[in-house]
Scaffold this active site. Structure first.
Site, PDB file in Angstrom:
ATOM      1  N   MET A   1     -11.301  -5.790   5.441  1.00  0.00           N
ATOM      2  CA  MET A   1     -10.499  -4.844   6.225  1.00  0.00           C
ATOM      3  C   MET A   1     -10.221  -5.480   7.576  1.00  0.00           C
ATOM      4  SD  MET A   1      -9.763  -2.251   4.390  1.00  0.00           S
ATOM      5  CE  MET A   1      -8.906  -1.408   5.725  1.00  0.00           C
TER       6      MET A   1
ATOM      7  N   MET B   1      -9.276   8.030  -0.421  1.00  0.00           N
ATOM      8  CA  MET B   1     -10.113   8.406   0.733  1.00  0.00           C
ATOM      9  C   MET B   1     -10.733   9.766   0.492  1.00  0.00           C
ATOM     10  SD  MET B   1      -7.645   7.331   3.872  1.00  0.00           S
ATOM     11  CE  MET B   1      -6.620   5.882   3.849  1.00  0.00           C
TER      12      MET B   1
ATOM     13  N   HIS C   1      -8.332   0.918  -4.045  1.00  0.00           N
ATOM     14  CA  HIS C   1      -9.253   0.715  -2.929  1.00  0.00           C
ATOM     15  C   HIS C   1     -10.010   2.017  -2.673  1.00  0.00           C
ATOM     16  CE1 HIS C   1      -9.458  -0.224   1.718  1.00  0.00           C
ATOM     17  NE2 HIS C   1     -10.663  -0.223   1.159  1.00  0.00           N
TER      18      HIS C   1
ATOM     19  N   MET D   1     -12.260   4.168  -0.760  1.00  0.00           N
ATOM     20  CA  MET D   1     -12.940   4.408   0.522  1.00  0.00           C
ATOM     21  C   MET D   1     -13.688   5.719   0.381  1.00  0.00           C
ATOM     22  SD  MET D   1      -9.828   3.181   3.000  1.00  0.00           S
ATOM     23  CE  MET D   1      -8.614   3.374   1.724  1.00  0.00           C
TER      24      MET D   1
ATOM     25  N   SER E   1       0.854  -1.193   0.000  1.00  0.00           N
ATOM     26  CA  SER E   1       0.000   0.000   0.000  1.00  0.00           C
ATOM     27  C   SER E   1       0.890   1.243   0.000  1.00  0.00           C
ATOM     28  CB  SER E   1      -0.891   0.001   1.243  1.00  0.00           C
ATOM     29  OG  SER E   1      -1.492   1.282   1.365  1.00  0.00           O
TER      30      SER E   1
ATOM     31  N   GLY F   1      -9.101   4.017   7.053  1.00  0.00           N
ATOM     32  CA  GLY F   1      -8.854   5.444   7.197  1.00  0.00           C
ATOM     33  C   GLY F   1      -7.400   5.807   7.420  1.00  0.00           C
TER      34      GLY F   1
ATOM     35  N   HIS G   1      -1.192  -1.386  -4.244  1.00  0.00           N
ATOM     36  CA  HIS G   1      -2.457  -1.002  -3.607  1.00  0.00           C
ATOM     37  C   HIS G   1      -2.505   0.523  -3.448  1.00  0.00           C
ATOM     38  CE1 HIS G   1      -5.909  -1.950  -0.920  1.00  0.00           C
ATOM     39  NE2 HIS G   1      -5.492  -0.940  -0.179  1.00  0.00           N
TER      40      HIS G   1
ATOM     41  N   ASP H   1      -6.321  -6.278   4.521  1.00  0.00           N
ATOM     42  CA  ASP H   1      -5.719  -4.942   4.524  1.00  0.00           C
ATOM     43  C   ASP H   1      -5.816  -4.350   5.931  1.00  0.00           C
ATOM     44  OD1 ASP H   1      -4.894  -2.361   3.918  1.00  0.00           O
ATOM     45  OD2 ASP H   1      -6.618  -1.883   2.647  1.00  0.00           O
ATOM     46  N   GLY H   2      -4.649  -4.072   6.510  1.00  0.00           N
ATOM     47  CA  GLY H   2      -4.608  -3.430   7.821  1.00  0.00           C
ATOM     48  C   GLY H   2      -3.846  -4.243   8.835  1.00  0.00           C
ATOM     49  N   GLY H   3      -2.702  -3.707   9.279  1.00  0.00           N
ATOM     50  CA  GLY H   3      -1.944  -4.380  10.327  1.00  0.00           C
ATOM     51  C   GLY H   3      -1.283  -5.669   9.887  1.00  0.00           C
TER      52      GLY H   3
ATOM     53  N   GLY I   1      -3.135   4.259   7.916  1.00  0.00           N
ATOM     54  CA  GLY I   1      -2.138   3.202   7.970  1.00  0.00           C
ATOM     55  C   GLY I   1      -1.635   3.067   9.398  1.00  0.00           C
TER      56      GLY I   1
ATOM     57  N   ASP J   1      -4.767   3.596  -2.045  1.00  0.00           N
ATOM     58  CA  ASP J   1      -5.887   3.927  -1.162  1.00  0.00           C
ATOM     59  C   ASP J   1      -6.461   5.287  -1.528  1.00  0.00           C
ATOM     60  OD1 ASP J   1      -6.085   1.750   0.806  1.00  0.00           O
ATOM     61  OD2 ASP J   1      -4.016   2.311   1.257  1.00  0.00           O
TER      62      ASP J   1
HETATM   63  C1  DX5 Z   1      -6.270   1.767   5.607  1.00  0.00           C
HETATM   64  C2  DX5 Z   1      -5.836   1.434   4.217  1.00  0.00           C
HETATM   65  C3  DX5 Z   1      -4.675   0.531   4.152  1.00  0.00           C
HETATM   66  C4  DX5 Z   1      -3.421   1.015   4.807  1.00  0.00           C
HETATM   67  C5  DX5 Z   1      -2.819  -0.167   5.480  1.00  0.00           C
HETATM   68  O1  DX5 Z   1      -7.520   2.339   5.602  1.00  0.00           O
HETATM   69  O2  DX5 Z   1      -6.884   0.853   3.469  1.00  0.00           O
HETATM   70  O3  DX5 Z   1      -4.412   0.092   2.825  1.00  0.00           O
HETATM   71  O4  DX5 Z   1      -2.486   1.590   3.939  1.00  0.00           O
HETATM   72  O5  DX5 Z   1      -1.770   0.254   6.255  1.00  0.00           O
HETATM   73  P1  DX5 Z   1      -0.997  -0.718   7.247  1.00  0.00           P
HETATM   74  O6  DX5 Z   1      -0.453  -1.850   6.413  1.00  0.00           O
HETATM   75  O7  DX5 Z   1       0.053   0.172   7.804  1.00  0.00           O
HETATM   76  O8  DX5 Z   1      -1.982  -1.183   8.273  1.00  0.00           O
HETATM   77 ZN    ZN Z   2      -6.399  -0.099   1.519  1.00  0.00          ZN
END
Ligand code: DX5
Ligand code: ZN
Length: 216
Positions: free
Chosen positions: A137, A37, A66, A68, A8, A142, A33, A173-175, A144, A35
């Site tokens: 998710m 927003m 992605h 959002m 990402s 929202g 990826h 996606d996330g963590g 990273g 993002d």
């Molecule tokens: C969060 C995004 C993610 C984000 C993930 O809303 O959709 O794609 O970049 O970041 P990490 O990998 O740091 O959790």
């Molecule tokens: Zn994402």
């Protein structure tokens, strides 16, 4: 299982975006990826179609976009024309999901749908024929750098069961990091998004370790 990695770029150094993209390209990642927003569906703002168009000139990697954003139908044509290879919308941001997925496919690209941690996979049961990828998710969207929500593992397992035999990628996606990646893959995910893990420190070493952690 053939696991794909989608770094990402939200986690990248935006002052050196092109060189950061070159670094992940050199690691032969399967996609990138991006993002998007809108400051409305999520409390943050990132990337519009013009930025995707600029990135398209920089990289030939498949773009996994992605969205959002609320009312994604309004902007899907512009993101498709900007060079997206797959557009993922949020189930929660879409009133007529089936129509939205058809709209994405009408541009000759892949269609994906994402669920926030609180949304049931049952909301997707009747659109599975129209979906190429489902993004679960594993944090609230929202930002990273958030921590993986452990209950996500049950959801991945349930989705894996629901999509058995179908040609649908399961993306998370996330963590995602060295601790969570093996768990999500064991539960059934096959596309890993990683932002802060990828871009913190040595990118190629990070990707190498991530692949190693899921034995691919
Ligand atoms: C969060 C995004 C993610 C984000 C993930 O809303 O959709 O794609 O970049 O970041 P990490 O990998 O740091 O959790
Ligand atoms: Zn994402």
């Amino acid at each position: 299982m053939n696991v794909k990695i989608s770094p990402s770029i939200l986690g990248a150094d935006f002052g050196n975006l092109e060189s950061q993209i070159r670094e992940v390209e050199a690691c032969n990642v399967e996609m990138l990826h991006i993002d998007v927003m809108d400051g409305n569906f999520v409390p943050n703002i990132a990337f519009g179609p013009d930025q995707v168009k600029m990135l398209r000139k920089v990289s030939d990697l498949p773009f996994d976009v992605h969205l959002m954003i609320n009312n994604p139908d309004l902007l899907i044509p512009r993101f498709a024309e900007a060079g997206s290879d797959i557009i993922v919308v949020h189930q929660e941001a879409t009133v007529h999901l089936h129509r939205t997925l058809k709209l994405i496919q009408s541009f000759g690209i892949k269609a994906g749908v994402s669920l926030t941690p609180a949304t049931s996979i049952e909301t997707l049961r009747y659109v599975l024929d129209e979906v190429d990828m489902i993004l679960l998710m594993t944090v609230n969207p929202g930002y990273g750098g958030q921590s993986f929500i452990p209950k996500s593992l049950d959801k991945i397992r349930d989705l894996s069961e629901m999509t058995k035999g179908l040609d649908i990628d399961i993306q998370v996606d996330g963590g995602i990091n060295l601790e969570t990646a093996p768990k999500v893959v064991e539960a059934g995910a096959n596309v890993l998004v990683a932002g802060s893990f990828t871009f913190k420190g040595d990118v190629s070493e990070n990707i190498r370790m991530l692949r190693e952690s899921v034995k691919i």
